[in-house]
Design a protein around this motif. Sequence first.
Motif, mmCIF file in Angstrom:
data_model
loop_
_atom_site.group_PDB
_atom_site.id
_atom_site.type_symbol
_atom_site.label_atom_id
_atom_site.label_comp_id
_atom_site.label_asym_id
_atom_site.label_seq_id
_atom_site.Cartn_x
_atom_site.Cartn_y
_atom_site.Cartn_z
ATOM 1 N N LEU A 20 0.804 -1.205 -0.037
ATOM 2 C CA LEU A 20 -0.046 -0.133 0.021
ATOM 3 C C LEU A 20 0.748 1.281 0.053
ATOM 4 C CD1 LEU A 20 -2.787 -0.795 2.644
ATOM 5 C CD2 LEU A 20 -2.937 -0.997 0.044
ATOM 6 N N GLN A 21 2.004 1.243 0.587
ATOM 7 C CA GLN A 21 2.795 2.300 0.593
ATOM 8 C C GLN A 21 3.370 2.543 -0.472
ATOM 9 O OE1 GLN A 21 6.100 2.057 3.607
ATOM 10 N NE2 GLN A 21 6.736 4.081 3.342
ATOM 11 N N GLN A 22 3.623 1.530 -1.475
ATOM 12 C CA GLN A 22 4.414 1.547 -2.564
ATOM 13 C C GLN A 22 3.122 1.952 -3.800
ATOM 14 O OE1 GLN A 22 6.789 -1.588 -4.068
ATOM 15 N NE2 GLN A 22 7.167 -0.735 -5.915
ATOM 16 N N HIS A 23 2.039 1.476 -3.799
ATOM 17 C CA HIS A 23 1.028 1.508 -4.791
ATOM 18 C C HIS A 23 -0.027 2.327 -4.322
ATOM 19 C CE1 HIS A 23 3.255 -1.588 -7.290
ATOM 20 N NE2 HIS A 23 3.472 -2.196 -6.131
ATOM 21 N N GLY A 24 -0.395 2.749 -3.303
ATOM 22 C CA GLY A 24 -1.611 3.642 -2.849
ATOM 23 C C GLY A 24 -2.487 2.477 -2.210
ATOM 24 N N THR A 25 -3.499 3.322 -1.546
ATOM 25 C CA THR A 25 -4.488 2.562 -0.880
ATOM 26 C C THR A 25 -5.915 2.581 -1.419
ATOM 27 O OG1 THR A 25 -3.552 2.643 1.370
ATOM 28 C CG2 THR A 25 -5.636 2.032 1.365
ATOM 29 N N PRO A 26 -6.734 1.467 -2.137
ATOM 30 C CA PRO A 26 -7.945 1.592 -2.923
ATOM 31 C C PRO A 26 -9.070 2.248 -1.626
ATOM 32 C CG PRO A 26 -6.822 -0.562 -3.209
ATOM 33 C CD PRO A 26 -6.062 0.216 -1.927
ATOM 34 N N THR A 27 -9.714 2.990 -2.187
ATOM 35 C CA THR A 27 -10.834 3.448 -1.280
ATOM 36 C C THR A 27 -12.300 3.201 -1.657
ATOM 37 O OG1 THR A 27 -10.846 5.583 -2.391
ATOM 38 C CG2 THR A 27 -9.234 5.390 -0.378
ATOM 39 N N CYS A 28 -12.223 2.401 -2.847
ATOM 40 C CA CYS A 28 -13.633 2.030 -3.400
ATOM 41 C C CYS A 28 -13.394 1.055 -4.248
ATOM 42 C CB CYS A 28 -14.492 3.307 -4.186
ATOM 43 S SG CYS A 28 -13.502 3.829 -5.630
ATOM 44 N N PRO A 29 -14.534 0.222 -4.757
ATOM 45 C CA PRO A 29 -14.322 -1.023 -5.525
ATOM 46 C C PRO A 29 -13.673 -0.640 -6.790
ATOM 47 C CG PRO A 29 -16.320 -1.267 -4.271
ATOM 48 C CD PRO A 29 -15.755 0.400 -4.003
ATOM 49 N N GLU A 30 -13.972 0.468 -7.330
ATOM 50 C CA GLU A 30 -13.596 0.549 -8.903
ATOM 51 C C GLU A 30 -12.051 0.942 -8.810
ATOM 52 O OE1 GLU A 30 -17.781 2.278 -8.797
ATOM 53 O OE2 GLU A 30 -15.999 2.131 -7.362
ATOM 54 N N ASP A 31 -11.364 1.384 -7.513
ATOM 55 C CA ASP A 31 -9.888 1.475 -7.602
ATOM 56 C C ASP A 31 -9.224 0.115 -7.686
ATOM 57 O OD1 ASP A 31 -10.344 4.182 -6.792
ATOM 58 O OD2 ASP A 31 -9.969 4.056 -4.658
ATOM 59 N N LEU A 32 -9.914 -0.942 -7.514
ATOM 60 C CA LEU A 32 -9.244 -2.157 -7.666
ATOM 61 C C LEU A 32 -8.806 -2.483 -9.052
ATOM 62 C CD1 LEU A 32 -11.579 -4.565 -5.478
ATOM 63 C CD2 LEU A 32 -9.341 -3.545 -4.835
ATOM 64 N N LEU A 33 -9.320 -1.767 -9.955
ATOM 65 C CA LEU A 33 -9.142 -1.856 -11.355
ATOM 66 C C LEU A 33 -7.716 -1.315 -11.763
ATOM 67 C CD1 LEU A 33 -12.848 -0.746 -13.008
ATOM 68 C CD2 LEU A 33 -11.667 -3.111 -12.596
ATOM 69 N N THR A 34 -7.072 -0.663 -10.912
ATOM 70 C CA THR A 34 -5.979 -0.124 -11.125
ATOM 71 C C THR A 34 -4.755 -0.765 -10.382
ATOM 72 O OG1 THR A 34 -6.054 1.683 -9.369
ATOM 73 C CG2 THR A 34 -6.820 2.058 -11.698
ATOM 74 N N HIS A 35 -5.097 -1.971 -9.711
ATOM 75 C CA HIS A 35 -4.248 -2.534 -8.943
ATOM 76 C C HIS A 35 -4.302 -4.166 -9.343
ATOM 77 C CE1 HIS A 35 -3.524 0.164 -5.502
ATOM 78 N NE2 HIS A 35 -4.727 0.637 -5.834
ATOM 79 N N PRO A 36 -3.115 -4.761 -9.485
ATOM 80 C CA PRO A 36 -2.928 -6.009 -9.531
ATOM 81 C C PRO A 36 -3.752 -6.805 -8.535
ATOM 82 C CG PRO A 36 -0.939 -5.585 -8.900
ATOM 83 C CD PRO A 36 -1.706 -4.126 -8.814
ATOM 84 N N CYS A 37 -4.595 -7.868 -8.895
ATOM 85 C CA CYS A 37 -5.274 -8.663 -7.801
ATOM 86 C C CYS A 37 -4.957 -10.119 -7.653
ATOM 87 C CB CYS A 37 -6.829 -8.261 -7.970
ATOM 88 S SG CYS A 37 -7.516 -6.701 -7.715
ATOM 89 N N LEU A 38 -5.187 -10.721 -6.598
ATOM 90 C CA LEU A 38 -4.886 -12.046 -6.473
ATOM 91 C C LEU A 38 -6.526 -12.632 -6.032
ATOM 92 C CD1 LEU A 38 -1.993 -11.255 -3.741
ATOM 93 C CD2 LEU A 38 -1.897 -11.829 -6.421
ATOM 94 N N SER A 39 -6.593 -13.533 -7.030
ATOM 95 C CA SER A 39 -7.941 -14.303 -6.997
ATOM 96 C C SER A 39 -8.112 -15.627 -7.330
ATOM 97 C CB SER A 39 -8.936 -13.343 -7.869
ATOM 98 O OG SER A 39 -10.219 -13.691 -7.871
ATOM 99 N N ARG A 40 -9.148 -16.296 -7.360
ATOM 100 C CA ARG A 40 -9.283 -17.734 -7.910
ATOM 101 C C ARG A 40 -9.610 -17.596 -9.086
ATOM 102 N NH1 ARG A 40 -12.178 -17.493 -3.234
ATOM 103 N NH2 ARG A 40 -14.268 -17.460 -4.921
ATOM 104 N N PRO A 41 -9.203 -18.570 -10.068
ATOM 105 C CA PRO A 41 -9.918 -18.403 -11.581
ATOM 106 C C PRO A 41 -11.565 -18.456 -11.603
ATOM 107 C CG PRO A 41 -8.418 -20.407 -11.090
ATOM 108 C CD PRO A 41 -8.573 -20.026 -9.755
#
Length: 349
Positions: free
Chosen positions: A173-194
């Motif tokens: 979070l310190q390096q990439h910033g903190t998401p504050t709403c669900p749409e912000d996840l679109l700008t972050h690499p996410c870790l998820s199941r297939p």
Amino acid sequence: MNQLQSMRVFVKVADLGSFVRAAGALDLSTAVVTRHVADLEARLGTRLLNRTTRRLSLTESGTTYLERVRHILDDLEGVEQMVVARNHEPVGTLRIVAPVVFGLHSLAPVVQSYAERYPDVMPDVTLADRHVDLVEEGFDVGILVARQMRSASIVTRRLTTGYMTVCATPAYLQQHGTPTCPEDLLTHPCLSRPAEQGGDEKVFTGPRGEVRVRPTNAIAANNTEMLRQFALLGMGVAILPSYLIGRDLASGRLVPLLGDYHLPQIEITIAYPSRLHLPAKVRTFIDHLVAHFQRTDDHARDPRATMPRRAVAGSPAYADDLPVSALLGDTTRPKRQATRSGTVASSTI
């Protein structure tokens, strides 16, 4: 002939579709089985089965009679079993099956305390992320996470509710910033199941109502423990169940995100083959399991329950100091949202 026995014989014939197979299952001769059904039909004054040289089928009256008789016999056997069970002590091997991640992180303390209380029972635990047929595979008890089991012979009972939590490491979070709403996840690499295992689109509920987003996966894995390891390495933002990351959140290794939004809950249930002839080892384990998770729910409702030990008693906040019962509840969302309900589709979380 004994009417009750004739009813039992008729049910077995109807279930197996054959006088011969019913005779074998009941350890009776085919002639005796045929006589039981014939006497039952004579008593009722109606035909229950259509017979040909090749197959048997229920008449309309037979279908109605079978449904009612089955309930009568089940109730009778249930009463008898309840009386008999009082005179039987828990003993023998208890075969338990549970999903891998939930079993590793939440089941061991329950099994340990049960084994201490009932030393004549030997728990035999299988962890599997697949559909399990309890009857065919010989399991006494199954734990289901976010999964429905449709079978007339399977009984299910709710244990507790888990929560999916968006999280990341402080360093990430310190390096990439903190998401504050669900749409912000679109700008972050996410870790998820297939996607086929419950990944892909995420449905959040929050101040703006329902929000749907499709985060971009940095990496996909079919096991949430692996996703947790990726998250702890700072590889991206993860969405993980509360029972898996409770200690990480409490210790600060992971930081909960999007506190004003929540994802569907995870329903955790216990399943067992039948209420009838329930062995004492199964009955006592079910009771023990339910009591354990009831304490878990009560503990999670205490706002002090999920606080690090330092905040509660002034001592250092070590993750392992926290009881498992403090880690199943919702550690990230405001109290006002704790009663919302929902389910997720995957059985591997």
